[in-house]
Design a protein around this motif. Structure first.
Motif, PDB file in Angstrom:
ATOM      1  N   GLY A  99       0.807  -1.214   0.000  1.00  0.00           N
ATOM      2  CA  GLY A  99       0.000   0.000   0.000  1.00  0.00           C
ATOM      3  C   GLY A  99       0.839   1.261   0.000  1.00  0.00           C
ATOM      4  O   GLY A  99       2.053   1.225  -0.133  1.00  0.00           O
ATOM      5  N   ASN A 100       0.168   2.399   0.148  1.00  0.00           N
ATOM      6  CA  ASN A 100       0.800   3.708   0.157  1.00  0.00           C
ATOM      7  C   ASN A 100       0.064   4.572   1.173  1.00  0.00           C
ATOM      8  O   ASN A 100      -1.020   5.077   0.902  1.00  0.00           O
ATOM      9  N   ALA A 101       0.654   4.743   2.352  1.00  0.00           N
ATOM     10  CA  ALA A 101      -0.021   5.449   3.452  1.00  0.00           C
ATOM     11  C   ALA A 101      -0.344   6.897   3.107  1.00  0.00           C
ATOM     12  O   ALA A 101      -1.313   7.458   3.601  1.00  0.00           O
ATOM     13  N   GLY A 102       0.449   7.532   2.269  1.00  0.00           N
ATOM     14  CA  GLY A 102       0.185   8.921   1.904  1.00  0.00           C
ATOM     15  C   GLY A 102      -1.095   9.074   1.116  1.00  0.00           C
ATOM     16  O   GLY A 102      -1.776  10.090   1.215  1.00  0.00           O
ATOM     17  N   LEU A 103      -1.438   8.049   0.329  1.00  0.00           N
ATOM     18  CA  LEU A 103      -2.646   8.118  -0.482  1.00  0.00           C
ATOM     19  C   LEU A 103      -3.831   7.452   0.196  1.00  0.00           C
ATOM     20  O   LEU A 103      -4.922   7.998   0.222  1.00  0.00           O
ATOM     21  N   ASP A 104      -3.644   6.249   0.713  1.00  0.00           N
ATOM     22  CA  ASP A 104      -4.787   5.570   1.311  1.00  0.00           C
ATOM     23  C   ASP A 104      -4.410   4.735   2.536  1.00  0.00           C
ATOM     24  O   ASP A 104      -4.877   4.992   3.614  1.00  0.00           O
ATOM     25  N   TYR A 105      -3.559   3.722   2.428  1.00  0.00           N
ATOM     26  CA  TYR A 105      -3.252   2.856   3.561  1.00  0.00           C
ATOM     27  C   TYR A 105      -1.884   2.222   3.375  1.00  0.00           C
ATOM     28  O   TYR A 105      -1.341   2.181   2.269  1.00  0.00           O
ATOM     29  N   SER A 106      -1.342   1.695   4.456  1.00  0.00           N
ATOM     30  CA  SER A 106      -0.193   0.799   4.363  1.00  0.00           C
ATOM     31  C   SER A 106      -0.273  -0.217   5.494  1.00  0.00           C
ATOM     32  O   SER A 106      -0.787   0.071   6.574  1.00  0.00           O
ATOM     33  N   VAL A 107       0.221  -1.412   5.205  1.00  0.00           N
ATOM     34  CA  VAL A 107       0.372  -2.475   6.182  1.00  0.00           C
ATOM     35  C   VAL A 107       1.823  -2.933   6.059  1.00  0.00           C
ATOM     36  O   VAL A 107       2.282  -3.219   4.957  1.00  0.00           O
ATOM     37  N   CYS A 108       2.537  -2.990   7.190  1.00  0.00           N
ATOM     38  CA  CYS A 108       3.942  -3.376   7.169  1.00  0.00           C
ATOM     39  C   CYS A 108       4.212  -4.491   8.161  1.00  0.00           C
ATOM     40  O   CYS A 108       3.655  -4.492   9.264  1.00  0.00           O
ATOM     41  N   VAL A 109       5.077  -5.420   7.781  1.00  0.00           N
ATOM     42  CA  VAL A 109       5.571  -6.434   8.698  1.00  0.00           C
ATOM     43  C   VAL A 109       7.007  -6.032   9.041  1.00  0.00           C
ATOM     44  O   VAL A 109       7.770  -5.597   8.181  1.00  0.00           O
ATOM     45  N   ILE A 110       7.344  -6.125  10.324  1.00  0.00           N
ATOM     46  CA  ILE A 110       8.651  -5.705  10.828  1.00  0.00           C
ATOM     47  C   ILE A 110       9.339  -6.913  11.450  1.00  0.00           C
ATOM     48  O   ILE A 110       8.721  -7.659  12.208  1.00  0.00           O
ATOM     49  N   VAL A 111      10.624  -7.085  11.122  1.00  0.00           N
ATOM     50  CA  VAL A 111      11.430  -8.144  11.718  1.00  0.00           C
ATOM     51  C   VAL A 111      12.678  -7.489  12.294  1.00  0.00           C
ATOM     52  O   VAL A 111      13.356  -6.733  11.609  1.00  0.00           O
ATOM     53  N   ARG A 112      12.962  -7.796  13.552  1.00  0.00           N
ATOM     54  CA  ARG A 112      14.179  -7.314  14.196  1.00  0.00           C
ATOM     55  C   ARG A 112      14.975  -8.523  14.666  1.00  0.00           C
ATOM     56  O   ARG A 112      14.421  -9.451  15.240  1.00  0.00           O
ATOM     57  N   GLY A 113      16.273  -8.483  14.399  1.00  0.00           N
ATOM     58  CA  GLY A 113      17.141  -9.571  14.803  1.00  0.00           C
ATOM     59  C   GLY A 113      18.435  -9.520  14.019  1.00  0.00           C
ATOM     60  O   GLY A 113      18.711  -8.552  13.321  1.00  0.00           O
ATOM     61  N   THR A 114      19.219 -10.578  14.119  1.00  0.00           N
ATOM     62  CA  THR A 114      20.499 -10.656  13.423  1.00  0.00           C
ATOM     63  C   THR A 114      20.622 -12.024  12.781  1.00  0.00           C
ATOM     64  O   THR A 114      20.451 -13.041  13.464  1.00  0.00           O
ATOM     65  N   GLY A 115      20.904 -12.045  11.480  1.00  0.00           N
ATOM     66  CA  GLY A 115      21.040 -13.315  10.774  1.00  0.00           C
ATOM     67  C   GLY A 115      19.756 -14.114  10.850  1.00  0.00           C
ATOM     68  O   GLY A 115      18.677 -13.613  10.534  1.00  0.00           O
ATOM     69  N   LEU A 116      19.862 -15.347  11.311  1.00  0.00           N
ATOM     70  CA  LEU A 116      18.693 -16.231  11.399  1.00  0.00           C
ATOM     71  C   LEU A 116      17.970 -16.113  12.741  1.00  0.00           C
ATOM     72  O   LEU A 116      16.945 -16.751  12.950  1.00  0.00           O
ATOM     73  N   HIS A 117      18.504 -15.282  13.636  1.00  0.00           N
ATOM     74  CA  HIS A 117      17.899 -15.093  14.959  1.00  0.00           C
ATOM     75  C   HIS A 117      16.897 -13.938  14.901  1.00  0.00           C
ATOM     76  O   HIS A 117      17.230 -12.836  14.503  1.00  0.00           O
ATOM     77  N   VAL A 118      15.663 -14.209  15.296  1.00  0.00           N
ATOM     78  CA  VAL A 118      14.597 -13.199  15.289  1.00  0.00           C
ATOM     79  C   VAL A 118      14.307 -12.797  16.728  1.00  0.00           C
ATOM     80  O   VAL A 118      13.932 -13.630  17.551  1.00  0.00           O
ATOM     81  N   ASP A 119      14.505 -11.515  17.022  1.00  0.00           N
ATOM     82  CA  ASP A 119      14.224 -10.980  18.352  1.00  0.00           C
ATOM     83  C   ASP A 119      12.778 -10.530  18.490  1.00  0.00           C
ATOM     84  O   ASP A 119      12.174 -10.673  19.540  1.00  0.00           O
ATOM     85  N   TYR A 120      12.218  -9.966  17.406  1.00  0.00           N
ATOM     86  CA  TYR A 120      10.908  -9.311  17.488  1.00  0.00           C
ATOM     87  C   TYR A 120      10.230  -9.364  16.128  1.00  0.00           C
ATOM     88  O   TYR A 120      10.896  -9.244  15.091  1.00  0.00           O
ATOM     89  N   ILE A 121       8.925  -9.553  16.116  1.00  0.00           N
ATOM     90  CA  ILE A 121       8.129  -9.398  14.903  1.00  0.00           C
ATOM     91  C   ILE A 121       6.999  -8.425  15.201  1.00  0.00           C
ATOM     92  O   ILE A 121       6.456  -8.410  16.311  1.00  0.00           O
ATOM     93  N   GLY A 122       6.674  -7.600  14.230  1.00  0.00           N
ATOM     94  CA  GLY A 122       5.617  -6.622  14.420  1.00  0.00           C
ATOM     95  C   GLY A 122       4.812  -6.427  13.153  1.00  0.00           C
ATOM     96  O   GLY A 122       5.221  -6.829  12.061  1.00  0.00           O
ATOM     97  N   LEU A 123       3.662  -5.804  13.312  1.00  0.00           N
ATOM     98  CA  LEU A 123       2.761  -5.515  12.198  1.00  0.00           C
ATOM     99  C   LEU A 123       2.189  -4.125  12.426  1.00  0.00           C
ATOM    100  O   LEU A 123       1.724  -3.815  13.522  1.00  0.00           O
ATOM    101  N   THR A 124       2.256  -3.282  11.395  1.00  0.00           N
ATOM    102  CA  THR A 124       1.718  -1.928  11.519  1.00  0.00           C
ATOM    103  C   THR A 124       0.555  -1.728  10.566  1.00  0.00           C
ATOM    104  O   THR A 124       0.415  -2.446   9.564  1.00  0.00           O
ATOM    105  N   ARG A 125      -0.240  -0.740  10.890  1.00  0.00           N
ATOM    106  CA  ARG A 125      -1.346  -0.332  10.017  1.00  0.00           C
ATOM    107  C   ARG A 125      -1.438   1.176  10.084  1.00  0.00           C
ATOM    108  O   ARG A 125      -1.395   1.771  11.154  1.00  0.00           O
TER     109      ARG A 125
END
Length: 145
Positions: free
Chosen positions: A47-73
């Motif tokens: 999507g495009n938040a400036g025009l209408d909407y966006s949905v994002c998936v966020i991954v935080r970590g290093t290499g194959l190790h995942v510390d955090y997952i998130g979802l924005t709207r």
């Protein structure tokens, strides 16, 4: 009454899910305190938040190790606001699954839900997420070394 029962059942499912999957409580945040666990590895949006909407998936970590997952709207359409929904994030074919509690957002407000993970995953595994009310808007990021 039916809505109250659904909310109570949903809350019970979230508690049980958190115990089974190791998930933590949902975070509804805005601004600079978004997903502050680990190093930002990826943020993939549809999507495009400036025009209408966006949905994002966020991954935080290093290499194959995942510390955090998130979802924005984020929405900029008056007809979509205010909204109440819950987010769903999966790693692999539901090897790890997180479902947030219900959160409410306003027009132009970026809302994030997520959980700490603290696990290693296979190279090439996908992290995908969507909001229940917007199932077709499902961004994915790839875990890689």
């Amino acid at each position: 009454m039916l809505k109250r029962v659904r909310i109570l059942l949903g809350a019970l499912a979230i508690v049980l899910l958190g115990v089974v999957s190791g998930g933590s409580a949902a975070q509804a945040t805005t601004g600079s305190d978004l997903g502050n666990v680990g190093v930002l590895s990826a943020e993939v949006c549809t999507g495009n938040a400036g025009l209408d909407y966006s949905v994002c998936v966020i991954v935080r970590g290093t290499g194959l190790h995942v510390d955090y997952i998130g979802l924005t709207r984020h929405t900029n359409v008056a007809a979509y606001a205010p909204w109440t929904d819950y987010g769903k994030i999966s790693i692999g074919n539901n090897i790890y699954y997180y479902q947030s509690t219900y959160v409410t957002g306003q027009r132009t407000q970026r809302i994030e839900v997520g959980t700490n993970v603290g696990l290693d995953f296979a190279d090439g595994m996908q992290v995908c997420g969507n909001w229940n009310g917007w199932p077709g808007k499902r961004p994915c990021a790839t875990i890689h070394s």
